[in-house]
Every structure is written in structure tokens, then in C-alpha cells.
Design an enzyme around this catalytic site. Structure first.
Site, PDB file in Angstrom:
ATOM      1  N   TRP A 314     -24.665  62.481 -52.006  1.00 34.97           N
ATOM      2  CA  TRP A 314     -25.765  61.545 -51.748  1.00 34.97           C
ATOM      3  C   TRP A 314     -25.221  60.224 -51.245  1.00 34.97           C
ATOM      4  O   TRP A 314     -25.811  59.562 -50.399  1.00 34.97           O
ATOM      5  CB  TRP A 314     -26.563  61.344 -53.036  1.00 34.97           C
ATOM      6  CG  TRP A 314     -27.695  60.366 -52.960  1.00 34.97           C
ATOM      7  CD1 TRP A 314     -28.987  60.626 -52.600  1.00 34.97           C
ATOM      8  CD2 TRP A 314     -27.654  58.966 -53.276  1.00 34.97           C
ATOM      9  NE1 TRP A 314     -29.747  59.480 -52.675  1.00 34.97           N
ATOM     10  CE2 TRP A 314     -28.956  58.449 -53.090  1.00 34.97           C
ATOM     11  CE3 TRP A 314     -26.650  58.102 -53.702  1.00 34.97           C
ATOM     12  CZ2 TRP A 314     -29.283  57.108 -53.316  1.00 34.97           C
ATOM     13  CZ3 TRP A 314     -26.974  56.765 -53.923  1.00 34.97           C
ATOM     14  CH2 TRP A 314     -28.279  56.289 -53.728  1.00 34.97           C
ATOM     15  N   HIS A 315     -24.049  59.823 -51.773  1.00 35.81           N
ATOM     16  CA  HIS A 315     -23.466  58.555 -51.372  1.00 35.81           C
ATOM     17  C   HIS A 315     -22.922  58.628 -49.955  1.00 35.81           C
ATOM     18  O   HIS A 315     -22.803  57.607 -49.293  1.00 35.81           O
ATOM     19  CB  HIS A 315     -22.349  58.148 -52.333  1.00 35.81           C
ATOM     20  CG  HIS A 315     -22.849  57.669 -53.657  1.00 35.81           C
ATOM     21  ND1 HIS A 315     -23.269  58.513 -54.649  1.00 35.81           N
ATOM     22  CD2 HIS A 315     -23.022  56.412 -54.131  1.00 35.81           C
ATOM     23  CE1 HIS A 315     -23.660  57.802 -55.698  1.00 35.81           C
ATOM     24  NE2 HIS A 315     -23.531  56.526 -55.408  1.00 35.81           N
ATOM     25  N   GLY A 316     -22.543  59.810 -49.517  1.00 33.27           N
ATOM     26  CA  GLY A 316     -22.034  59.918 -48.162  1.00 33.27           C
ATOM     27  C   GLY A 316     -21.251  61.194 -47.995  1.00 33.27           C
ATOM     28  O   GLY A 316     -20.684  61.722 -48.944  1.00 33.27           O
TER      29      GLY A 316
END
Lengths: 493, 76
Positions: A314-316
Site C-alpha cells: 500500500w505504501h508503494g
């Protein structure tokens, strides 16, 4: 527009006036217009498209779900369609620079700020409606505002429908006390961001962006600084968001609760980015864990690994975030397996209330969290590996004579003196200000109840002291706030 | 034995504590050792004993012991 810029303060002053002058029945429209304008000033048209798409889809599918019996095949399909479309928006927006041919030369393609937050919020809405825990919102205006409410639009908190929707209809009444506490909270958040976080960012960047020049203690120190930087950055943003929302009569969720005082990784995730961790806990961990329940002791660890892997993504979609996520998954899974033994051990030796044990647990948890932060901050895996493999070299520098210490603290420490090791070739002023900032942070946020400390008591009792603090807070933000306009760390997600 | 008594026996076995006496208004905060990790063991034990299977929706609705009892009785 970012909270730490004067143009936002002017914007908000205007919104505040119009909002309270408007008739209560129309206030949602004022906020919605303000939120869309706020988002549009980022000058990345794909963002408005994403927001509108997510809003319309989630609104429509939510209303469709409301008319169907729970957990029926039809409602299941609609739910999955909704989740799929929302995630599709997130993925497309993230990969836009890759998907759109460069000859079209559209501006700001790589910007995706806010999308991950409101996509998750929309998904939680659909799930809550599907499980019949939340009635579908029929008023498109209120629903749109629920998704786009500008204080939480860019970096959360991720709000549940049951928490935010009722407040949008019936905001709290504004009193002197509310205004005072909201402004104070906003100022404190701003202080954390521009005085502490951004300054620590200079120090951290001096090491993490020039890794080959540093080994040993420098790597440890830079990582600890980063742990504080990201906390001040993100919790500073959250405090500003909560303060702004409070001035509009809305209470947003708490996102942080002294995370580095956690006594275990599980405890850490109950204190860090709380709106996000409760989201992944309720909507990923619990269902996955339950679906795997026939695996007995293995259900929780596997569910935890899956959950935190997804959290990393989700963060990257870079290996750094994936490793960070997997590390936390590993920490949590191990904790799930070992916790019963830890409990038995502590009970056996009557150590449950021991302060020493508590301090040790806090220390170990902090080290584990910092170790994972290495991969979060490092530019890529090679850099992350560099830090890990060089953490222990050159530690023999520790037993030092006073003379060397003084020698090393000379500012033009281009050489390998202690000054360089501890100050990273950054000016003495910035170093001292960073430490000053950390000291203020500890004084204000370490106590369990600030109001009961000598500082808190004096603050409430003596007007002169109180206004001195306001003055110092404002002046230090204006004077010490870094000139470099650093964006928020979490606005990349 | 009625439902609550059977459930109490299950609680005592799963949480390894013969002193447990459940009441309908109790939640995970009131029973030592009952957390999100051990909850799955409790559910498994209940399903095995009563030969039932909970749906996701039902699982989400279990906030108190009373909810559990109601859920079990509706399926048995």
C-alpha cells in the site's frame, strides 16, 4: 496546498468564515466546494478524476447493496466489483507515469497524494454496508464530503462511515475552549513538522543520501533520527488535520498514541497510524484469519504475514516497502507464536509489573521498529543492505578521550572526527536545533498526562506563562521552520 | 446443559482457566487471555462442538458473550 504553507492558512480563514456564515443546511456544500478546490490546487487533473470516480462508484454501489439481502450472491458480486474498481483506480493512478506516453507531456503525472487513503475509506464503506453494519448514504452531497473532506483528504486519518457521516450532518458547536484547543493542536503539529521533522530530515538525508561516506554509529544515529522524523512529520500532519477539522466542528480519529513507548510490535501497531492499522486489522487480518481457522495455531501468523505484506505494498510498489512490510509481518507472526510463552515466563518469575522489564520491552520494540525503518527510508534495496551490513563496523570509536571529542566537534569536520560521525557534515546550528526539537518533543509528549505535569499546571494556571508559550511556539515556527519546503513524508502514499 | 453452560466449559478449556464464569454482557476485555489471536481458537472449538459453521457476517457480529450465545442458538 499543504497545511504548512501560508496560502493554506488564508484559504482556511476564508472557508471558516463562509462556513459559519452559511445556513447550517448548506454547510456541507461549502465544505465540499472547499475540498474540491483544495484538491484541485495540486494541479494534477488525474486526482480530481480519481476522486470523482471513487465517489460516484462507491455511492452507487453502496445504494445497490442496501437493497439486497446480506451475503447473497448478487450482493457479493457488487461488493467485489466495488472493491475491484476502487483498487483499480489506486493502481492506475500510481502507475500513471508508466501508462501514459510521455509525448502527451501532462503535468504532475507521478502525483497520487490522497488516493490510497480515500480508496481505503471507500472500500471500508462498501464492506460496512455489505455486512449491514452501516446504512447506505442516500445524500450524494454528504457522501461526497465524507470521501473528500479536505482536512483528512491528503493523508487521512481513514475515517469509518459510522464515525464521520453523522458528524457531517451535525457538527459540534464551536466554543472558546474548542477554538483554543484546536489552534493549539494545529500549532503544535506545525511545530513538529517544520521545526523538528524537516530539520531532522536534513540530518537523515545527509547520511541516507550519501551512504558510502558513513558507517557504524552514524548509521544508527541517522536511523534513530529518521524514526523521530517520520513520527513528527506524520503525527504533525495529523495534529494539524485534527485541529483544522475541530474548528469546523468535526472530530477526526486519533492516529497516534506515543508509538515509541510500545512494549511489543503488536502494541506498536495499536499506537502508530491507528486509523490505518485498525483498517487492515478489521478488513484484511480478521477475515483472512477466520478463513484459515482450520489451520489452528498457524491461522494468525499466516494472516499477519499476508496483512503486513499488503500493508507494505500500500505504501508503494518498491522492494523497500515490501521488505518493511514483511519485516513487520514477521515480527507480528513471531509475536503471535511466542506471546503465550512470554506471558507464562513473566508470570512464573513474577515480572509482569517490573519496570525494568517494561523498559527492556520498549527498548527492544524500538530497535525492531528502527531496523524496519532502514528499508523504508533507504533509496533502494542496495542502500538498505549497505546500512545493515555496515551498522557494526567502526563501533570501536566509542571509547573516546575527551580531547578527541572536542577536536571532533569542530564544525568544519570534513575529516573523520567525531563531529563528522555524529553531525554528518551538517552545520552545528542545525544539529543543535534538531536536538532542541527532540527535547521539546519529549517534554510535551512523553508524560502520560501533560495537564498534570508542572508544565501543564503552570500553563493552565498562569496567563503570562500560557501566552509566553503561545508566543514562543509561533516565533519558533516562523524563525526556525526550515526554509526548504519539504513535502510531507506520507503524502507519497 | 444449556447453551451458556456448554459455552462456559468451552471457554474454560480454550483459555485454560477453570475459574471462568461467563455472563452475556462480557467482552474480550473481561476474560483473561481472550484476544484476537486466541479468539480464532474459541470459534473453532465452538464450531466443532456444536457442529455449526459461522459466516463472515456472523463472525463480525460477535462483540459480547451474549452475541455468541445468540449466534449459536440461531444455528443449532
Amino acid at each position: 496546498m499543504q497545511f504548512n504553507t501560508p496560502v493554506f492558512w488564508i484559504f482556511f480563514a476564508a472557508v471558516f468564515c463562509v462556513y459559519y456564515l452559511a445556513r447550517p443546511a448548506w454547510r456541507w456544500a461549502v465544505l465540499l466546494a472547499a475540498s474540491l478546490f483544495f484538491y484541485a490546487t495540486i494541479n494534477a487533473p488525474q486526482l480530481i478524476l480519481a476522486l470523482v470516480f471513487v465517489t460516484i462508484i462507491s455511492y452507487a454501489l453502496g445504494r445497490m447493496l442496501a437493497g439486497l439481502p446480506a451475503e447473497s450472491n448478487k450482493s457479493k458480486s457488487i461488493l467485489w466489483l466495488g472493491i475491484f474498481l476502487n483498487l483499480a483506480v489506486l493502481i492506475i493512478i500510481r502507475y500513471l507515469p508508466v501508462l501514459i506516453p510521455s509525448w502527451l507531456s501532462l503535468p504532475n503525472l507521478a502525483v497520487s497524494v490522497g488516493v490510497s487513503f480515500y480508496v481505503f475509506q471507500a472500500i471500508s464503506y462498501l464492506l460496512d454496508v455489505y455486512y449491514e453494519e452501516q446504512p447506505a448514504e442516500r445524500h450524494l452531497g454528504y457522501f461526497s464530503l465524507y470521501i473528500s473532506f479536505f482536512p483528512k483528504l491528503l493523508q487521512g486519518p481513514i475515517e469509518r462511515a459510522s464515525a464521520l457521516l453523522p458528524q457531517l450532518r451535525k457538527p459540534n458547536v464551536l466554543t472558546d475552549e474548542v477554538i483554543r484547543s484546536a489552534l493549539l493542536l494545529f500549532a503544535w503539529g506545525l511545530f513538529k513538522k517544520v521545526v523538528i521533522a524537516d530539520r531532522l530530515g536534513i540530518l537523515v538525508g545527509a547520511v541516507y543520501d550519501h551512504l558510502p561516506q558513513f558507517t557504524g554509529i552514524s548509521l544508527w544515529l541517522a536511523t534513530f533520527y529518521y524514526a523521530l522524523q517520520i513520527y513528527c512529520d506524520f503525527s504533525g500532519y495529523t495534529d494539524m488535520a485534527i485541529g483544522v477539522a475541530r474548528l469546523l466542528g468535526i472530530n477526526l480519529s486519533i492516529n497516534f498514541n506515543k508509538p515509541y513507548l510500545a512494549i511489543s510490535i503488536a502494541d506498536f501497531w495499536r499506537r502508530w497510524h491507528i486509523s490505518f492499522s485498525t483498517w487492515i486489522f478489521d478488513y484484511i487480518f480478521k477475515p483472512v484469519q477466520m478463513n484459515l481457522r482450520r489451520l489452528k495455531t498457524w491461522a494468525s501468523p499466516i494472516a499477519l504475514l499476508v496483512t503486513f505484506f499488503l500493508s507494505g505494498i500500500w505504501h508503494g510498489a518498491s522492494w523497500g516497502f515490501v521488505i518493511w512490510g514483511l519485516l513487520h509481518g514477521l515480527y507480528m507472526a513471531s509475536y503471535a507464536l511466542l506471546a503465550p510463552y512470554e506471558k507464562k515466563f513473566l508470570r512464573r518469575f513474577k515480572l509482569e509489573n517490573s519496570t525494568m522489564v517494561r523498559i527492556a520491552r520498549i527498548g527492544i520494540t524500538f530497535l525492531l521498529v528502527c531496523f524496519a525503518w532502514i528499508f523504508f527510508r533507504a533509496k533502494d534495496i542496495t542502500d538498505g543492505w549497505y546500512v545493515v551490513s555496515h551498522m557494526f563496523s567502526g563501533l570501536d570509536i566509542i571509547p573516546l578521550s575527551l580531547a578527541r571529542l572536542i577536536q571532533g566537534l569542530s564544525i568544519s569536520g570534513q575529516g573523520l572526527g567525531l563531529g563528522y560521525t555524529l553531525m554528518f557534515n551538517v552545520s552545528l546550528a542545525d544539529n543543535i536545533l534538531a536536538l532542541f526539537g527532540i527535547a521539546i518533543l519529549l517534554i510535551v509528549e512523553l508524560p502520560a498526562n501533560l495537564a498534570k505535569t508542572w508544565l501543564g499546571v503552570a500553563f493552565q494556571k498562569y496567563t503570562v506563562f500560557r501566552w509566553t508559550v503561545y508566543w514562543l511556539l509561533t516565533m519558533s515556527i516562523l524563525a526556525l521552520g526550515t526554509i526548504v519546503q519539504a513535502g510531507f513524508v506520507y503524502s507519497r502514499f | 446443559m444449556n447453551t451458556i453452560e456448554t459455552l462456559n466449559t468451552i471457554f474454560r478449556t480454550v483459555f485454560d482457566n477453570p475459574e471462568i464464569n461467563i455472563r452475556p454482557e462480557m467482552t474480550a476485555n473481561d476474560v483473561e487471555g481472550w484476544d484476537s489471536l486466541s479468539h480464532v481458537n474459541l470459534i473453532l472449538a465452538i464450531e466443532n462442538h456444536f457442529h455449526i459453521q459461522f459466516t463472515q457476517k456472523e463472525l463480525r457480529s460477535h462483540k459480547t458473550v451474549g452475541d455468541l450465545i445468540q449466534s449459536i442458538e440461531s444455528k443449532v
